[in-house]
Structures are given as C-alpha cells and as structure tokens.
Design an enzyme around this catalytic site. Structure first.
Site, mmCIF file in Angstrom:
data_model
loop_
_atom_site.group_PDB
_atom_site.id
_atom_site.type_symbol
_atom_site.label_atom_id
_atom_site.label_comp_id
_atom_site.label_asym_id
_atom_site.label_seq_id
_atom_site.Cartn_x
_atom_site.Cartn_y
_atom_site.Cartn_z
ATOM 1 N N GLU A 50 31.836 32.414 49.943
ATOM 2 C CA GLU A 50 32.890 33.409 49.764
ATOM 3 C C GLU A 50 32.397 34.436 48.772
ATOM 4 O OE1 GLU A 50 36.954 32.644 48.455
ATOM 5 O OE2 GLU A 50 36.927 30.894 49.772
ATOM 6 N N ASP A 61 44.604 35.476 40.725
ATOM 7 C CA ASP A 61 43.494 34.824 40.025
ATOM 8 C C ASP A 61 43.805 34.456 38.588
ATOM 9 O OD1 ASP A 61 41.221 34.589 41.871
ATOM 10 O OD2 ASP A 61 41.455 36.770 42.051
#
Lengths: 263, 401
Positions: A50, A61
């Site tokens: 990724e 995040d």
C-alpha cells in the site's frame, strides 16, 4: 478488474499463509528512500504494498501516519510525483507485487478522477483505498476506475451494521478492507473480541478476499486474525520502524508478521 | 426555501466524505434529527431554553450614528452579540446538546476557533449536565485566552491541538479523529454549517432563528423586509442562519463578507468563497483553499473564527449560483471598523463581525437613502481585546493626545 491482487492472495494461500498488505508513506523520509522502504517490505514478505500518498488533513489516521504525512509533504511528495517517481521504480524492482494507492479523496479530485485513473493504470497501480469515501459517495469514481481496470477497494468498519457490511462485501473490488478497531490508524495492544465474527460475516458475503487492518502490529495478532481473514494490513508499526531504524527494520517486521500468518 | 437539491446536497456541494466508521453515526443523527423535528415537544423545548436562558429574541437595533456617518441606507443591527455567551453560536449548541441528550449520548466533543463555539458548547453541556471536551488549535488557545478560561470555568476540558497550522482546521481534524474512536456514546457538536451531512442542515436550521426573528422584527421596525443583509463568513453559521430565511425573497440582497487577511494577493487570507476551488474537507464537498495537488492551505485572518480554509456547502452553492454576493475585508479594514462601531454605536463587535461592518459603508452608499441595510452582529469583541489592544489603541475622538 485487477488480476494481480487476486493472484497475490492465491499465491499466499497456496503457501498456507495469510497475505500481508504492508503500508508505507511515499516520500518519507524522501521519495527515493521511500522506494527502498517499500522494496524492503516486499523482501521481508509483503504480498501487496500500500503506497500512502500524503494529505494535509488525514482524518482517518493516527499520530504515526499523520507524522509521516507531514514529513512526506515537507519532502515534496505529491500524487503526481509518487506516480512518476515512486511507483514505476517500485514496480520495476518488484514486478510481481500488486501496488495499491492509499490516500484521501481530495488528493484524487485535485488531479482529476480520469487523469488519475489513466496514469495509475499506466504506472502499474492495481487498486486504490480512500478512507474518506464511503459507498454512497463513490459511484462516479468507481465507474471511472472500473473502466480503467483499477480496483476501488472498499472499507468496512466495526460500526457498520451487518446488512450494510454484506452489501459492501458483495459489491467489492480487489479486496475488502475490514477496519479492526473503531478509531484511527495506529498500534493497539488489544483487538476487539467480536472482530473474528465480523470478519467471518464479511467473508461469507464477499467474492473477493477480506483483510483486517488498523491496530495490527504483532506476529501474535496476525496469527489470530489469519484464521478469520485472508490477510492483514500493517501500517503504523511499519512506518514507525522505517522512520526510526530504516528499511531493514521494516523488512524484519514484515518477516516477523509473515511468520505469524503461517496457518 | 429549499436549497437542498438531493439528500445532503446543495447543488454540487455537500455530501458525506468520512471514514466508514462514522457513517452509521451520521445516519443515526440524520434519523434522530428528523424525528426530533417532527416532534413538537422538541421544538418547544428548544424554544423555551432559547427564551429563558439564551435571551431570545435578540434585538434589532437602529445604528443611527453609523447611518449618519455612512450617508446612505438606514443601518440596523441584528444583535446576536446580546445572546448569552456573547455570540450566535449558542443557538446551535443548545439545539444539538438537546438532540444528543434525546439520542442518549453520554458525552459531547466539539472543536473551536475563536472559542465562541467552544464556550457555547461548554455552556450547553453545563446546563444539561453532560461532560464536554473541546479541541482548539494551540495558536488559538494562545490568542483566545479569555475563552479558554471560560470553557474551563464551565467544566469543559480544553485540548490544545499542536498539528498543522494549530488553528480551527486542525482542531476539526482532531475532533473527527477522536469522534471516530468514541462514536458509540459521543456526540460531536459541529459549530459551523460545514462538515458531513446532516451537519450543514442541522446547524443551519438551529441558526435560522436569527433570520426568522429578523423577518418579524424588520416588519415591525420599518414596515418591510430589509433591502440587504450582510454577515461575515468563516465556516458560515451566522451567515446561513441570518440569510437562509430570505433566500426566496428576491428583493433582499444577501451579502457574505470573508476574511481578506493581508490581502487577496498575499496568499494569507480566509477567502474560500472568493478564491477557493472545489474540494473535500472535513466531510463535505465545498470550496476550499488548496494547492494544485489537493493539499489544504493554511488560512489567515486576524479573527480566529474566520481563519478557516473551507466554507459550508450551502453557502458555496448560494455563492456559485449568485444568490449570495461575496465580498472580502482585510485585517486592517476589520480593525478600523472595530473602532468605528465602538465609537459611533457603543458596541465592541467581535473581529469576525467587524469584517461585515467593514463592507457596511460602501453597501449603505450603494443602496442609497431610504433603503434598509441589516448587519448581523454575530458576536461581541470582548474575547478579542487582547489581540486588538496589542496593536495600540488609537486616540479618542475629540481628545488631543
């Protein structure tokens, strides 16, 4: 649809292992050296990579990836530069490993959906994960990606009701990314007790592989989850390892997680 | 008038661009809100608190000396600065905290720029006995010390946010991140008419009381609707609140004033309607200040409440369709207006509000004599006195230094 992702899961399965999806931040500490980090992850056993593309306002995040995004932006990372300078080189070094872009929807919108889809396809991107694009908003983007042969990989959350989770799974491309914990990315000492049940539910409805991500950082966690999912995503732990100790630490952590994924 | 073109959409803008973890909570909020709106007891409860606690209706005040000084239209002020806690923000926090209580939520989180929304949320939480946590950019914690104290005095926990530009945008990121991990039992009180659906609608509806009162008061005060209404625009909650009830009245000019900061060419401003491009920030598609790569740019304004690189989706729609006229005022113009209003009307307007006043003079002249201009006085300037006095106070009128 990308055959590369399906093949990667099949290869892992044939070896009797769950797949490791390894996340790194493109441009951390800078663009060329992040290619070394990604390469080390593949050497350590990552089945899918990724490629994180930094966004200034990463609401999904936690502090580790947020910090990496800030460093990457400072080093001049942009979606265009990642597609020009990171992806082709990584693809050259690891031709068998499917590459998936993970970023936020605004970054894709700024480039233009079609321009991005075309470039992504040309540079060897198999799929895209956009954590702030729920199914209701993804119609046009997914049609564009489908037309280019790039998978828009959907996410499923702990708060997603069963019927909605089944619908997401049924209609998925590439793989289903099951968010393990209600929260942002980052290492957790404990994963929720009902996680295995949720994974099984999604797995039953899905025609593509199912992975668990968010909060996973240890060999033991990977081992437990590999009984209920086709693989795991490890992000913050790898980003932190690469940031503090360099590519070899990321390589070692991938190898360690892979040992946990042996069935 | 309905500007919603599809569920959660205002033309091209709006939507719900959030992590999947939050989607069920937003759906729950949407349903609970619809149910509350359909229940007359909820409306009655909100109205009672607004009357008894907030002090509504706020007055519509003639600004006689400004009218004389500007030499044009009659100038009137809708006095949201007289609402409890000193700004319009309380209208929305009372509504949302009552809604959260109805939904059985155990605690409240919020983000704040100037601190007015934080104070208003802390106040509503104190009133209804819910724990409250407020995220605030570290830079804003510094420049809005008075409001930080007020929040703490009211029992709220203030969390300074050190990431990014350390202002409202980053506080909102942090509040969203926190909400993702506590979504089961926590309600996030968004203060701007921004964020993912249904927030822009919820906030607008709770703030539209400003415009509804103004309709009635204008008829009583000067026998007709205003010819123009002007409001400052950051995220846009006071603007959409005062303007929304007039969207269907073509005779009423609607004007939003954004932060021009150091000037539109300086790159340091908060003018997202004027210079922003289409993008996704904090859960909705709207006009945002961003670079060519889609990275959100830091906004600048002397007023912490306008220091935001986005704007609510409904205002973006009204601006793009031309229903709302958009102007800007610089930091210096806002400061000059602050003193002008203070000395001519005996009101210390918030620095945010001062931006609306800064465009008042030319608007009054454009409209001309016999017309009526209403300026939405969104908040009091008490919170800004440290920022303003640090630049030195100009000598008093008619007194030799």
């Amino acid at each position: 649809m990308s055959g590369a992702i399906a093949k990667a899961f099949a290869r892992a399965k044939a070896r009797g292992e769950g797949a490791l999806v390894a996340y790194g931040m493109a441009g951390d500490p800078d663009l060329p050296r992040s290619v070394d980090v990604f390469t080390a992850m593949v050497e350590g056993g990552a089945d899918i990579v990724e490629v994180g593309v930094a966004f200034s306002d990463p609401i999904a995040d936690g502090p580790v990836i947020q910090g990496a995004a800030e460093r990457a932006l400072k080093a001049g990372s942009t979606l265009k530069r990642v597609l020009d300078e990171v992806v082709p080189e990584l693809h050259r070094r690891c031709p068998e490993t499917p590459l998936v872009i993970m970023t936020y929807v605004n970054v894709i919108m700024a480039m233009g959906e079609e321009r991005f889809a075309k470039l992504a396809r040309e540079r060897g991107i198999s799929g895209v994960i956009l954590p702030d694009l729920p199914p209701e908003e993804s119609g046009s983007l997914r049609a564009t990606f489908d037309a280019s042969g790039v998978d828009l990989i959907p996410l499923c959350a702990p708060t997603t009701p069963p019927a909605r989770a089944e619908a997401i799974a049924k209609d998925a491309r590439g793989f289903v990314y099951c968010v393990a914990v209600a929260g942002v990315t980052g290492m957790r000492a404990e994963l929720p007790a009902d996680l295995s049940q949720r994974l099984e539910l999604v797995r039953k409805a899905s025609s593509v592989p199912v992975v668990a991500g968010f909060g996973i950082s240890t060999r033991e966690q990977a081992h437990t989850l590999s009984a209920h999912a086709d693989g795991v995503v490890v992000g913050s732990a790898l980003v932190r390892a690469a940031h503090t100790e360099g590519p070899q630490a990321a390589r070692a952590l991938c190898a360690e997680i892979k040992r946990g994924l042996k069935r | 008038m309905n500007t919603q073109t599809a569920v959660g959409r205002f033309g091209r803008f709006g939507g719900r661009y959030v992590p999947e973890t939050l989607v069920p909570a937003l759906m729950e909020l949407e349903e609970a809100y619809a149910a509350a709106r359909a229940d007359p007891t909820f409306d009655a409860e909100v109205a009672q608190v607004l009357r008894e606690f907030v002090g509504r209706p706020t007055t519509l005040t003639p600004a006689r000396r400004l009218t004389e000084a500007w030499g044009g239209a009659h100038v009137w002020l809708k006095r949201e600065d007289l609402a409890h806690t000193g700004a319009h923000k309380i209208n929305n926090t009372v509504g949302q905290v009552l809604l959260a209580r109805r939904m059985g939520k155990k605690r409240i989180i919020a983000e704040t720029g100037a601190g007015q929304h934080g104070v208003a949320t802390a106040t509503a939480c104190a009133l209804f006995g819910l724990p409250c946590e407020v995220f605030m950019g570290a830079l804003d914690v510094e420049r809005q010390a008075l409001n930080v104290f007020r929040m703490r005095a009211l029992g709220a926990v203030v969390r300074p946010v050190e990431s990014g530009s350390k202002t409202l945008k980053d506080a909102m990121n942090e509040a969203m991140r926190t909400w993702v991990s506590q979504v089961e039992d926590t309600h996030y009180v968004i203060g701007s008419a921004a964020g993912p659906h249904p927030y822009p609608t919820v906030v607008r509806d709770f703030q539209a009381i400003i415009g509804r009162e103004l309709r009635t008061q204008a008829q009583a005060a000067f026998g007709k609707l205003p010819d123009a209404i002007v409001a400052c625009v950051g995220g846009g909650s006071n603007a959409i609140g005062v303007l929304h009830p007039f969207i269907g009245d073509p005779s009423v000019r609607l004007i939003g004033v954004e932060a021009g900061g150091h000037g539109l060419d300086s790159g340091q401003h908060g003018a997202s309607l004027t210079l922003g491009t289409e993008g996704v920030l904090h859960g909705s598609r709207s006009l945002v200040l961003q670079d060519a790569d889609g990275q959100i740019q830091e906004a600048h304004s002397i007023s912490a409440g306008l220091d935001y690189p986005g704007v609510g989706p409904e205002l973006a729609h009204l601006a793009k369709t031309g229903r709302m006229e958009v102007r800007t005022a610089t930091d210096d113009e806002a400061l000059a207006s602050f003193y002008e209003v203070a000395r001519l009307e005996g009101i210390l307007p918030a620095l945010e509000t001062s931006h609306a006043f800064a465009r008042g003079r030319e608007l009054a002249r454009e409209l001309g004599a016999g017309k009526y201009l209403v300026i939405n006085c969104s908040g009091r300037g008490d919170k800004d006195v440290a920022t303003i006095s640090a630049r030195g106070v100009p000598p008093a009128v008619g007194v030799k230094p």
